[in-house]
Scaffold this motif. Structure first.
Motif, PDB file in Angstrom:
ATOM      1  N   MET A 144     -13.374   6.007  -9.951  1.00 60.05           N
ATOM      2  CA  MET A 144     -12.321   6.765 -10.601  1.00 60.05           C
ATOM      3  C   MET A 144     -11.533   5.868 -11.537  1.00 60.05           C
ATOM      4  SD  MET A 144     -12.542   9.798  -9.762  1.00 60.05           S
ATOM      5  CE  MET A 144     -11.275  10.969  -9.746  1.00 60.05           C
ATOM      6  N   TRP A 145     -10.967   6.467 -12.547  1.00 62.50           N
ATOM      7  CA  TRP A 145     -10.213   5.674 -13.511  1.00 62.50           C
ATOM      8  C   TRP A 145      -8.908   5.163 -12.940  1.00 62.50           C
ATOM      9  CZ3 TRP A 145      -5.457   7.358 -14.813  1.00 62.50           C
ATOM     10  CH2 TRP A 145      -5.177   8.699 -14.629  1.00 62.50           C
ATOM     11  N   TYR A 146      -8.402   5.779 -11.830  1.00 65.67           N
ATOM     12  CA  TYR A 146      -7.197   5.235 -11.194  1.00 65.67           C
ATOM     13  C   TYR A 146      -7.430   3.785 -10.790  1.00 65.67           C
ATOM     14  CZ  TYR A 146      -5.320   9.972 -10.557  1.00 65.67           C
ATOM     15  OH  TYR A 146      -4.837  11.228 -10.762  1.00 65.67           O
ATOM     16  N   GLY A 147      -8.609   3.551 -10.236  1.00 66.56           N
ATOM     17  CA  GLY A 147      -8.948   2.207  -9.796  1.00 66.56           C
ATOM     18  C   GLY A 147      -9.028   1.222 -10.944  1.00 66.56           C
ATOM     19  N   MET A 148      -9.644   1.640 -12.036  1.00 66.08           N
ATOM     20  CA  MET A 148      -9.718   0.768 -13.213  1.00 66.08           C
ATOM     21  C   MET A 148      -8.326   0.500 -13.766  1.00 66.08           C
ATOM     22  SD  MET A 148     -13.147   2.055 -15.209  1.00 66.08           S
ATOM     23  CE  MET A 148     -12.661   3.769 -15.293  1.00 66.08           C
ATOM     24  N   ARG A 149      -7.494   1.520 -13.754  1.00 68.04           N
ATOM     25  CA  ARG A 149      -6.123   1.374 -14.250  1.00 68.04           C
ATOM     26  C   ARG A 149      -5.350   0.386 -13.384  1.00 68.04           C
ATOM     27  NH1 ARG A 149      -3.123   1.095 -18.451  1.00 68.04           N
ATOM     28  NH2 ARG A 149      -1.146   2.134 -18.297  1.00 68.04           N
ATOM     29  N   LEU A 150      -5.470   0.534 -12.077  1.00 67.56           N
ATOM     30  CA  LEU A 150      -4.797  -0.365 -11.142  1.00 67.56           C
ATOM     31  C   LEU A 150      -5.270  -1.797 -11.337  1.00 67.56           C
ATOM     32  CD1 LEU A 150      -3.037  -1.117  -8.737  1.00 67.56           C
ATOM     33  CD2 LEU A 150      -4.857  -0.275  -7.239  1.00 67.56           C
ATOM     34  N   GLN A 151      -6.572  -1.981 -11.404  1.00 67.76           N
ATOM     35  CA  GLN A 151      -7.117  -3.328 -11.574  1.00 67.76           C
ATOM     36  C   GLN A 151      -6.658  -3.939 -12.896  1.00 67.76           C
ATOM     37  OE1 GLN A 151     -11.360  -3.601 -11.158  1.00 67.76           O
ATOM     38  NE2 GLN A 151     -11.326  -5.814 -11.119  1.00 67.76           N
ATOM     39  N   THR A 152      -6.663  -3.152 -13.951  1.00 67.78           N
ATOM     40  CA  THR A 152      -6.207  -3.645 -15.258  1.00 67.78           C
ATOM     41  C   THR A 152      -4.748  -4.067 -15.201  1.00 67.78           C
ATOM     42  OG1 THR A 152      -7.795  -2.256 -16.429  1.00 67.78           O
ATOM     43  CG2 THR A 152      -5.906  -3.035 -17.692  1.00 67.78           C
ATOM     44  N   LEU A 153      -3.896  -3.225 -14.629  1.00 69.83           N
ATOM     45  CA  LEU A 153      -2.479  -3.567 -14.519  1.00 69.83           C
ATOM     46  C   LEU A 153      -2.280  -4.827 -13.682  1.00 69.83           C
ATOM     47  CD1 LEU A 153      -0.827  -0.072 -13.948  1.00 69.83           C
ATOM     48  CD2 LEU A 153      -0.348  -1.634 -15.828  1.00 69.83           C
ATOM     49  N   ARG A 154      -3.001  -4.903 -12.575  1.00 65.70           N
ATOM     50  CA  ARG A 154      -2.869  -6.052 -11.683  1.00 65.70           C
ATOM     51  C   ARG A 154      -3.301  -7.338 -12.376  1.00 65.70           C
ATOM     52  NH1 ARG A 154      -6.280  -8.623  -8.675  1.00 65.70           N
ATOM     53  NH2 ARG A 154      -7.937  -7.078  -8.680  1.00 65.70           N
ATOM     54  N   GLU A 155      -4.470  -7.319 -12.991  1.00 62.68           N
ATOM     55  CA  GLU A 155      -4.983  -8.515 -13.664  1.00 62.68           C
ATOM     56  C   GLU A 155      -4.130  -8.866 -14.879  1.00 62.68           C
ATOM     57  OE1 GLU A 155      -9.095  -7.583 -14.351  1.00 62.68           O
ATOM     58  OE2 GLU A 155      -9.653  -8.065 -12.277  1.00 62.68           O
ATOM     59  N   HIS A 156      -3.671  -7.862 -15.607  1.00 61.18           N
ATOM     60  CA  HIS A 156      -2.817  -8.084 -16.773  1.00 61.18           C
ATOM     61  C   HIS A 156      -1.511  -8.759 -16.364  1.00 61.18           C
ATOM     62  CE1 HIS A 156      -0.762  -6.888 -20.588  1.00 61.18           C
ATOM     63  NE2 HIS A 156      -1.978  -7.082 -21.065  1.00 61.18           N
ATOM     64  N   SER A 157      -1.062  -8.472 -15.142  1.00 63.81           N
ATOM     65  CA  SER A 157       0.165  -9.066 -14.615  1.00 63.81           C
ATOM     66  C   SER A 157      -0.080 -10.420 -13.953  1.00 63.81           C
ATOM     67  CB  SER A 157       0.795  -8.117 -13.588  1.00 63.81           C
ATOM     68  OG  SER A 157       1.122  -6.890 -14.180  1.00 63.81           O
ATOM     69  N   GLY A 158      -1.350 -10.818 -13.854  1.00 57.84           N
ATOM     70  CA  GLY A 158      -1.685 -12.089 -13.225  1.00 57.84           C
ATOM     71  C   GLY A 158      -1.501 -12.085 -11.720  1.00 57.84           C
ATOM     72  N   LEU A 159      -1.680 -10.925 -11.105  1.00 61.81           N
ATOM     73  CA  LEU A 159      -1.457 -10.789  -9.668  1.00 61.81           C
ATOM     74  C   LEU A 159      -2.761 -10.667  -8.899  1.00 61.81           C
ATOM     75  CD1 LEU A 159       1.395  -8.126  -9.761  1.00 61.81           C
ATOM     76  CD2 LEU A 159       1.651 -10.584  -9.421  1.00 61.81           C
ATOM     77  N   THR A 160      -2.741 -11.167  -7.680  1.00 60.41           N
ATOM     78  CA  THR A 160      -3.854 -10.944  -6.754  1.00 60.41           C
ATOM     79  C   THR A 160      -3.600  -9.630  -6.021  1.00 60.41           C
ATOM     80  OG1 THR A 160      -2.770 -12.040  -4.906  1.00 60.41           O
ATOM     81  CG2 THR A 160      -4.090 -13.432  -6.387  1.00 60.41           C
ATOM     82  N   ARG A 161      -4.579  -9.164  -5.261  1.00 63.63           N
ATOM     83  CA  ARG A 161      -4.357  -7.968  -4.445  1.00 63.63           C
ATOM     84  C   ARG A 161      -3.275  -8.232  -3.406  1.00 63.63           C
ATOM     85  NH1 ARG A 161     -10.205  -7.117  -4.172  1.00 63.63           N
ATOM     86  NH2 ARG A 161     -10.668  -5.707  -5.884  1.00 63.63           N
ATOM     87  N   ASP A 162      -3.261  -9.439  -2.858  1.00 62.14           N
ATOM     88  CA  ASP A 162      -2.214  -9.776  -1.885  1.00 62.14           C
ATOM     89  C   ASP A 162      -0.829  -9.695  -2.516  1.00 62.14           C
ATOM     90  OD1 ASP A 162      -3.992 -10.149   0.230  1.00 62.14           O
ATOM     91  OD2 ASP A 162      -4.193 -12.300  -0.145  1.00 62.14           O
ATOM     92  N   ASP A 163      -0.697 -10.200  -3.744  1.00 61.00           N
ATOM     93  CA  ASP A 163       0.581 -10.105  -4.463  1.00 61.00           C
ATOM     94  C   ASP A 163       0.976  -8.640  -4.659  1.00 61.00           C
ATOM     95  OD1 ASP A 163       0.635 -12.915  -4.813  1.00 61.00           O
ATOM     96  OD2 ASP A 163      -0.363 -12.764  -6.775  1.00 61.00           O
ATOM     97  N   SER A 164       0.016  -7.842  -5.111  1.00 62.45           N
ATOM     98  CA  SER A 164       0.276  -6.418  -5.343  1.00 62.45           C
ATOM     99  C   SER A 164       0.640  -5.714  -4.049  1.00 62.45           C
ATOM    100  CB  SER A 164      -0.943  -5.739  -5.965  1.00 62.45           C
ATOM    101  OG  SER A 164      -1.180  -6.242  -7.246  1.00 62.45           O
ATOM    102  N   SER A 165       0.004  -6.123  -2.967  1.00 64.20           N
ATOM    103  CA  SER A 165       0.294  -5.546  -1.662  1.00 64.20           C
ATOM    104  C   SER A 165       1.730  -5.826  -1.245  1.00 64.20           C
ATOM    105  CB  SER A 165      -0.675  -6.112  -0.614  1.00 64.20           C
ATOM    106  OG  SER A 165      -0.335  -5.652   0.669  1.00 64.20           O
ATOM    107  N   LEU A 166       2.164  -7.047  -1.439  1.00 63.74           N
ATOM    108  CA  LEU A 166       3.542  -7.404  -1.090  1.00 63.74           C
ATOM    109  C   LEU A 166       4.546  -6.625  -1.934  1.00 63.74           C
ATOM    110  CD1 LEU A 166       3.217 -11.276  -0.659  1.00 63.74           C
ATOM    111  CD2 LEU A 166       3.608  -9.578   1.145  1.00 63.74           C
ATOM    112  N   ARG A 167       4.240  -6.434  -3.199  1.00 66.94           N
ATOM    113  CA  ARG A 167       5.148  -5.703  -4.098  1.00 66.94           C
ATOM    114  C   ARG A 167       5.199  -4.214  -3.796  1.00 66.94           C
ATOM    115  NH1 ARG A 167       4.809  -7.338 -10.333  1.00 66.94           N
ATOM    116  NH2 ARG A 167       5.696  -9.416 -10.200  1.00 66.94           N
ATOM    117  N   SER A 168       4.051  -3.638  -3.447  1.00 67.91           N
ATOM    118  CA  SER A 168       3.966  -2.183  -3.302  1.00 67.91           C
ATOM    119  C   SER A 168       4.054  -1.699  -1.860  1.00 67.91           C
ATOM    120  CB  SER A 168       2.648  -1.675  -3.900  1.00 67.91           C
ATOM    121  OG  SER A 168       1.543  -2.154  -3.143  1.00 67.91           O
ATOM    122  N   GLY A 169       3.773  -2.585  -0.902  1.00 63.43           N
ATOM    123  CA  GLY A 169       3.745  -2.162   0.494  1.00 63.43           C
ATOM    124  C   GLY A 169       2.463  -1.440   0.862  1.00 63.43           C
ATOM    125  N   ILE A 170       1.459  -1.538   0.018  1.00 61.77           N
ATOM    126  CA  ILE A 170       0.150  -0.930   0.267  1.00 61.77           C
ATOM    127  C   ILE A 170      -0.806  -2.053   0.628  1.00 61.77           C
ATOM    128  CG2 ILE A 170      -1.740   0.411  -0.749  1.00 61.77           C
ATOM    129  CD1 ILE A 170       0.412   1.615  -2.658  1.00 61.77           C
TER     130      ILE A 170
END
Length: 68
Positions: free
Chosen positions: A1-27
């Motif tokens: 799904m494009w949601y996933g591509m969008r999420l990955q793009t935003l995350r990588e564009h921000s220079g974040l790992t999934r762990d970083d994103s997890s801490l920020r979002s609580g997911i």
């Protein structure tokens, strides 16, 4: 799904790992990985949390044509 591509793009564009994103979002990192892989569609609550964690407006996260 494009949601996933969008999420990955935003995350990588921000220079974040999934762990970083997890801490920020609580997911959990595993849920973020499933969303990025297109295995899970995020709920509206998750989309709001993710948009807030990236400091973007919800439409920028939700719609394919919205720019970063």
């Amino acid at each position: 799904m494009w949601y996933g591509m969008r999420l990955q793009t935003l995350r990588e564009h921000s220079g974040l790992t999934r762990d970083d994103s997890s801490l920020r979002s609580g997911i959990s990192p595993s849920t973020l990985a499933k969303i990025e892989a297109g295995l899970t569609i995020p709920s509206i609550e998750m989309m709001i949390r993710l948009a807030n964690s990236f400091k973007v407006r919800l439409p920028s996260f939700c719609w394919k044509s919205a720019s970063l």
